[in-house]
Design a protein around this motif. Structure first.
Motif, PDB file in Angstrom:
ATOM      1  N   GLY A 113      16.409  55.309   1.826  1.00  0.00           N
ATOM      2  CA  GLY A 113      16.795  55.139   0.423  1.00  0.00           C
ATOM      3  C   GLY A 113      17.108  53.699   0.079  1.00  0.00           C
ATOM      4  N   ILE A 114      17.792  53.014   0.981  1.00  0.00           N
ATOM      5  CA  ILE A 114      18.102  51.595   0.756  1.00  0.00           C
ATOM      6  C   ILE A 114      16.816  50.784   0.713  1.00  0.00           C
ATOM      7  CG2 ILE A 114      19.131  49.552   1.830  1.00  0.00           C
ATOM      8  CD1 ILE A 114      21.399  51.391   2.800  1.00  0.00           C
ATOM      9  N   GLY A 115      15.885  51.081   1.619  1.00  0.00           N
ATOM     10  CA  GLY A 115      14.613  50.360   1.647  1.00  0.00           C
ATOM     11  C   GLY A 115      13.823  50.554   0.366  1.00  0.00           C
ATOM     12  N   VAL A 116      13.762  51.780  -0.119  1.00  0.00           N
ATOM     13  CA  VAL A 116      13.044  52.052  -1.372  1.00  0.00           C
ATOM     14  C   VAL A 116      13.733  51.337  -2.526  1.00  0.00           C
ATOM     15  CG1 VAL A 116      12.476  53.880  -3.027  1.00  0.00           C
ATOM     16  CG2 VAL A 116      12.048  54.232  -0.600  1.00  0.00           C
ATOM     17  N   GLY A 117      15.046  51.323  -2.535  1.00  0.00           N
ATOM     18  CA  GLY A 117      15.783  50.627  -3.596  1.00  0.00           C
ATOM     19  C   GLY A 117      15.527  49.130  -3.590  1.00  0.00           C
ATOM     20  N   VAL A 118      15.476  48.535  -2.396  1.00  0.00           N
ATOM     21  CA  VAL A 118      15.214  47.095  -2.295  1.00  0.00           C
ATOM     22  C   VAL A 118      13.811  46.776  -2.792  1.00  0.00           C
ATOM     23  CG1 VAL A 118      14.848  45.223  -0.626  1.00  0.00           C
ATOM     24  CG2 VAL A 118      16.886  46.648  -0.482  1.00  0.00           C
ATOM     25  N   VAL A 119      12.836  47.585  -2.403  1.00  0.00           N
ATOM     26  CA  VAL A 119      11.456  47.353  -2.840  1.00  0.00           C
ATOM     27  C   VAL A 119      11.351  47.504  -4.356  1.00  0.00           C
ATOM     28  CG1 VAL A 119       9.107  48.282  -2.740  1.00  0.00           C
ATOM     29  CG2 VAL A 119      10.401  47.941  -0.634  1.00  0.00           C
ATOM     30  N   ALA A 120      11.985  48.518  -4.918  1.00  0.00           N
ATOM     31  CA  ALA A 120      11.946  48.717  -6.372  1.00  0.00           C
ATOM     32  C   ALA A 120      12.620  47.558  -7.097  1.00  0.00           C
ATOM     33  CB  ALA A 120      12.622  50.034  -6.736  1.00  0.00           C
ATOM     34  N   ALA A 121      13.756  47.108  -6.601  1.00  0.00           N
ATOM     35  CA  ALA A 121      14.458  45.985  -7.233  1.00  0.00           C
ATOM     36  C   ALA A 121      13.618  44.709  -7.156  1.00  0.00           C
ATOM     37  CB  ALA A 121      15.806  45.762  -6.561  1.00  0.00           C
ATOM     38  N   ALA A 122      12.964  44.490  -6.027  1.00  0.00           N
ATOM     39  CA  ALA A 122      12.119  43.301  -5.892  1.00  0.00           C
ATOM     40  C   ALA A 122      10.936  43.367  -6.854  1.00  0.00           C
ATOM     41  CB  ALA A 122      11.631  43.163  -4.461  1.00  0.00           C
ATOM     42  N   GLY A 123      10.345  44.535  -6.985  1.00  0.00           N
ATOM     43  CA  GLY A 123       9.216  44.696  -7.912  1.00  0.00           C
ATOM     44  C   GLY A 123       9.623  44.467  -9.356  1.00  0.00           C
ATOM     45  N   ILE A 124      10.751  45.006  -9.747  1.00  0.00           N
ATOM     46  CA  ILE A 124      11.227  44.820 -11.125  1.00  0.00           C
ATOM     47  C   ILE A 124      11.579  43.360 -11.375  1.00  0.00           C
ATOM     48  CG2 ILE A 124      13.134  45.375 -12.685  1.00  0.00           C
ATOM     49  CD1 ILE A 124      13.086  48.212 -11.442  1.00  0.00           C
ATOM     50  N   THR A 125      12.222  42.716 -10.404  1.00  0.00           N
ATOM     51  CA  THR A 125      12.571  41.300 -10.549  1.00  0.00           C
ATOM     52  C   THR A 125      11.322  40.449 -10.694  1.00  0.00           C
ATOM     53  OG1 THR A 125      14.572  41.624  -9.257  1.00  0.00           O
ATOM     54  CG2 THR A 125      13.779  39.370  -9.465  1.00  0.00           C
ATOM     55  N   TYR A 126      10.321  40.714  -9.863  1.00  0.00           N
ATOM     56  CA  TYR A 126       9.055  39.971  -9.949  1.00  0.00           C
ATOM     57  C   TYR A 126       8.421  40.150 -11.319  1.00  0.00           C
ATOM     58  CZ  TYR A 126       4.193  38.734  -9.237  1.00  0.00           C
ATOM     59  OH  TYR A 126       2.949  38.192  -9.372  1.00  0.00           O
ATOM     60  N   TRP A 127       8.401  41.389 -11.813  1.00  0.00           N
ATOM     61  CA  TRP A 127       7.766  41.667 -13.097  1.00  0.00           C
ATOM     62  C   TRP A 127       8.505  40.950 -14.235  1.00  0.00           C
ATOM     63  CZ3 TRP A 127       9.489  45.025 -17.202  1.00  0.00           C
ATOM     64  CH2 TRP A 127       8.527  45.254 -18.169  1.00  0.00           C
ATOM     65  N   LEU A 128       9.843  40.990 -14.207  1.00  0.00           N
ATOM     66  CA  LEU A 128      10.616  40.333 -15.266  1.00  0.00           C
ATOM     67  C   LEU A 128      10.456  38.813 -15.217  1.00  0.00           C
ATOM     68  CD1 LEU A 128      13.893  42.440 -15.190  1.00  0.00           C
ATOM     69  CD2 LEU A 128      12.157  42.413 -16.980  1.00  0.00           C
ATOM     70  N   LYS A 129      10.494  38.233 -14.019  1.00  0.00           N
ATOM     71  CA  LYS A 129      10.315  36.783 -13.894  1.00  0.00           C
ATOM     72  C   LYS A 129       8.917  36.372 -14.346  1.00  0.00           C
ATOM     73  CE  LYS A 129      14.229  35.576 -11.996  1.00  0.00           C
ATOM     74  NZ  LYS A 129      15.135  34.592 -12.518  1.00  0.00           N
ATOM     75  N   ASN A 130       7.927  37.169 -13.999  1.00  0.00           N
ATOM     76  CA  ASN A 130       6.552  36.876 -14.396  1.00  0.00           C
ATOM     77  C   ASN A 130       6.421  36.898 -15.918  1.00  0.00           C
ATOM     78  OD1 ASN A 130       3.846  36.319 -14.035  1.00  0.00           O
ATOM     79  ND2 ASN A 130       3.270  38.450 -13.767  1.00  0.00           N
ATOM     80  N   ARG A 131       7.044  37.860 -16.584  1.00  0.00           N
ATOM     81  CA  ARG A 131       7.000  37.913 -18.052  1.00  0.00           C
ATOM     82  C   ARG A 131       7.680  36.692 -18.658  1.00  0.00           C
ATOM     83  NH1 ARG A 131       9.335  43.279 -20.293  1.00  0.00           N
ATOM     84  NH2 ARG A 131       9.340  41.956 -22.122  1.00  0.00           N
ATOM     85  N   ARG A 132       8.816  36.281 -18.087  1.00  0.00           N
ATOM     86  CA  ARG A 132       9.553  35.127 -18.588  1.00  0.00           C
ATOM     87  C   ARG A 132       8.713  33.850 -18.450  1.00  0.00           C
ATOM     88  NH1 ARG A 132      15.325  34.587 -16.249  1.00  0.00           N
ATOM     89  NH2 ARG A 132      15.543  36.484 -17.478  1.00  0.00           N
ATOM     90  N   ILE A 133       8.050  33.699 -17.324  1.00  0.00           N
ATOM     91  CA  ILE A 133       7.217  32.504 -17.103  1.00  0.00           C
ATOM     92  C   ILE A 133       6.025  32.502 -18.060  1.00  0.00           C
ATOM     93  CG2 ILE A 133       5.650  31.412 -15.430  1.00  0.00           C
ATOM     94  CD1 ILE A 133       7.651  32.301 -13.260  1.00  0.00           C
ATOM     95  N   GLU A 134       5.413  33.659 -18.265  1.00  0.00           N
ATOM     96  CA  GLU A 134       4.282  33.737 -19.202  1.00  0.00           C
ATOM     97  C   GLU A 134       4.715  33.362 -20.614  1.00  0.00           C
ATOM     98  OE1 GLU A 134       2.534  37.595 -18.979  1.00  0.00           O
ATOM     99  OE2 GLU A 134       1.626  37.242 -17.021  1.00  0.00           O
ATOM    100  N   ARG A 135       5.888  33.784 -21.046  1.00  0.00           N
ATOM    101  CA  ARG A 135       6.388  33.438 -22.380  1.00  0.00           C
ATOM    102  C   ARG A 135       6.608  31.934 -22.504  1.00  0.00           C
ATOM    103  NH1 ARG A 135      10.901  38.114 -23.001  1.00  0.00           N
ATOM    104  NH2 ARG A 135       9.475  39.863 -23.330  1.00  0.00           N
ATOM    105  N   ARG A 136       7.114  31.303 -21.456  1.00  0.00           N
ATOM    106  CA  ARG A 136       7.336  29.854 -21.493  1.00  0.00           C
ATOM    107  C   ARG A 136       6.025  29.088 -21.553  1.00  0.00           C
ATOM    108  NH1 ARG A 136      12.087  28.917 -17.010  1.00  0.00           N
ATOM    109  NH2 ARG A 136      13.727  30.013 -18.160  1.00  0.00           N
ATOM    110  N   LEU A 137       5.004  29.602 -20.879  1.00  0.00           N
ATOM    111  CA  LEU A 137       3.716  28.908 -20.872  1.00  0.00           C
ATOM    112  C   LEU A 137       2.993  29.018 -22.200  1.00  0.00           C
ATOM    113  CD1 LEU A 137       2.389  29.781 -17.303  1.00  0.00           C
ATOM    114  CD2 LEU A 137       3.289  27.598 -18.115  1.00  0.00           C
ATOM    115  N   GLN A 138       3.286  30.016 -22.982  1.00  0.00           N
ATOM    116  CA  GLN A 138       2.629  30.177 -24.278  1.00  0.00           C
ATOM    117  C   GLN A 138       3.272  29.289 -25.280  1.00  0.00           C
ATOM    118  OE1 GLN A 138       2.879  34.299 -25.266  1.00  0.00           O
ATOM    119  NE2 GLN A 138       1.290  34.885 -23.826  1.00  0.00           N
TER     120      GLN A 138
END
Length: 65
Positions: free
Chosen positions: A40-65
């Motif tokens: 359960g901890i492993g799945v939670g870490v992977v999910a948190a990392a995926g969400i963090t990556y997705w949010l950071k990627n959206r933030r960077i894309e907004r700055r580049l536009q």
């Protein structure tokens, strides 16, 4: 009386086998629960990392536009 003695012995053997099975499972419960917790901890870490990556990627894309 011989028939009742046989069934008594059979019932005692069945009860002993049930006790052994129950004892074996109870000894493994800590291992099973610990494994589930780690999974359960492993799945939670992977999910948190995926969400963090997705949010950071959206933030960077907004700055580049």
């Amino acid at each position: 009386m011989a028939a009742s003695d046989g069934s008594t012995i059979s019932a005692a053997i069945d009860a002993t086998e049930l006790l052994r099975s129950t004892r074996s499972l109870s000894e493994q419960m800590v291992i099973i629960a610990g494994g589930g917790l780690l999974l359960g901890i492993g799945v939670g870490v992977v999910a948190a990392a995926g969400i963090t990556y997705w949010l950071k990627n959206r933030r960077i894309e907004r700055r580049l536009q």
